[in-house]
Design a protein around this motif. Structure first.
Motif, short mmCIF file in Angstrom:
data_model
loop_
_atom_site.label_atom_id
_atom_site.label_comp_id
_atom_site.label_asym_id
_atom_site.label_seq_id
_atom_site.Cartn_x
_atom_site.Cartn_y
_atom_site.Cartn_z
N UNK A 142 -36.37 55.63 35.87
CA UNK A 142 -35.35 56.23 36.75
C UNK A 142 -34.22 55.24 37.02
N UNK A 143 -34.60 53.98 37.30
CA UNK A 143 -33.59 52.96 37.57
C UNK A 143 -32.71 52.73 36.34
N UNK A 144 -33.34 52.70 35.18
CA UNK A 144 -32.57 52.53 33.94
C UNK A 144 -31.59 53.69 33.75
N UNK A 145 -31.99 54.88 34.11
CA UNK A 145 -31.09 56.04 33.99
C UNK A 145 -29.89 55.88 34.92
N UNK A 146 -30.10 55.34 36.12
CA UNK A 146 -28.97 55.05 37.00
C UNK A 146 -28.06 54.00 36.37
N UNK A 147 -28.64 53.00 35.71
CA UNK A 147 -27.84 51.98 35.02
C UNK A 147 -26.98 52.62 33.94
N UNK A 148 -27.57 53.53 33.18
CA UNK A 148 -26.82 54.24 32.15
C UNK A 148 -25.69 55.07 32.76
N UNK A 149 -25.98 55.70 33.90
CA UNK A 149 -24.97 56.50 34.59
C UNK A 149 -23.77 55.64 34.97
N UNK A 151 -22.91 52.65 33.75
CA UNK A 151 -22.30 51.95 32.62
C UNK A 151 -21.63 52.90 31.63
N UNK A 152 -22.33 53.95 31.23
CA UNK A 152 -21.84 54.78 30.14
C UNK A 152 -21.01 55.96 30.62
N UNK A 177 -31.31 46.32 33.14
CA UNK A 177 -30.35 45.52 32.39
C UNK A 177 -30.34 45.90 30.91
N UNK A 178 -31.50 46.28 30.40
CA UNK A 178 -31.58 46.67 28.99
C UNK A 178 -30.77 47.92 28.70
N UNK A 179 -30.48 48.71 29.72
CA UNK A 179 -29.69 49.92 29.54
C UNK A 179 -28.19 49.72 29.60
N UNK A 180 -27.75 48.51 29.88
CA UNK A 180 -26.32 48.26 30.08
C UNK A 180 -25.65 47.77 28.80
N UNK A 181 -24.46 48.30 28.54
CA UNK A 181 -23.63 47.83 27.44
C UNK A 181 -22.55 46.88 27.93
#
Length: 240
Positions: A142-149, A151-152, A177-181
């Motif tokens: 869920x946290x990674x999905x927020x990171x994607x939101x 960032x992307x 962090x792994x989800x961030x570009x």
């Protein structure tokens, strides 16, 4: 000159609603930290923010304002970090308060110094969570999905993982962090030893140390990279 926040590895966060004497403030500002961020969740006013800025300005350290209340938008900061709380159902903390502030203050802003932050608050007991109505993500995914939101989709330059006084789960931080570009991951919460500072710095791009300044200044100073050394307290000894 506008500071390069993308190069920050360590930041001290000072709360205008908390007291810090001149000697302690000097140590914080001369510590070697990359920047001082001024901000808090409650009791923030124009006057106490302006007073703290004036004191920090005696030193050369970069100084940013985390702008949680438009009425405390004091001019003169190097940067203005604008939090957008992503994990709340209350739209005021995502767009509402920001839109109202821009209606009144947009013409006064130096847009080159505005940096939006995608904020996720993970400590439900914190004042920040209570004020904003933030809901803790169910898991690291869920946290990674927020990171994607952040960032992307929203193209925010900072994704801020905020545990607000509690030590966080670094596995979750690494997953985010792994989800961030492009976005830079800021981590804040519960850093109370040099060892925790090192662990958080390995998981995030930038660590934020706040409460420890007021709880144990020598330990706070020891979290600055390159400054770690033996720190003695009444109950503990830390070696770096």
């Amino acid at each position: 000159m506008k500071p390069d926040y993308t190069a920050w590895r360590h930041v001290f966060k000072l709360d205008p609603d908390k007291s810090i004497d001149d000697a302690a403030l000097e140590q914080v500002c001369r510590s070697g930290t990359d920047a001082v961020v001024v901000g808090g969740s409650s009791g923030i006013t124009y006057d106490n923010t302006a007073e703290l800025l004036a004191r920090v300005r005696a030193y050369e350290v970069a100084c940013a304002l985390e702008l949680s209340d438009a009425e405390a938008a004091v001019p003169g900061f190097d940067l203005y970090l604008l939090p957008v709380v992503l994990n709340t159902p209350d739209g005021d903390w995502i767009t509402g308060l920001h839109q109202k502030a821009l209606r009144h203050y947009a013409d006064r802003l130096d847009w080159e110094r505005i940096v939006p932050e995608g904020y996720v608050i993970l400590n439900p007991r914190s004042m920040a969570a209570r004020v904003s109505g933030a809901r803790k993500p169910a898991d690291a995914g869920d946290l990674r999905a927020f990171a994607l939101l952040a960032d992307r989709i929203f193209r925010m330059p900072i994704f801020y993982v905020e545990y607000s006084g509690a030590w966080g789960d670094m596995a979750w931080v690494r997953e985010a962090k792994a989800g961030l570009n492009e976005a830079r991951l800021f981590y804040g919460g519960g850093i109370r030893t040099p060892e925790q500072a090192e662990e958080a710095a390995a998981a995030a791009d930038t660590i934020v140390v706040g409460n420890l300044i007021y709880e144990n200044l020598p330990l706070a100073l020891a979290t600055v990279p390159g400054k770690r050394k033996r720190i003695e307290t009444r109950d503990n000894e830390w070696y770096r």
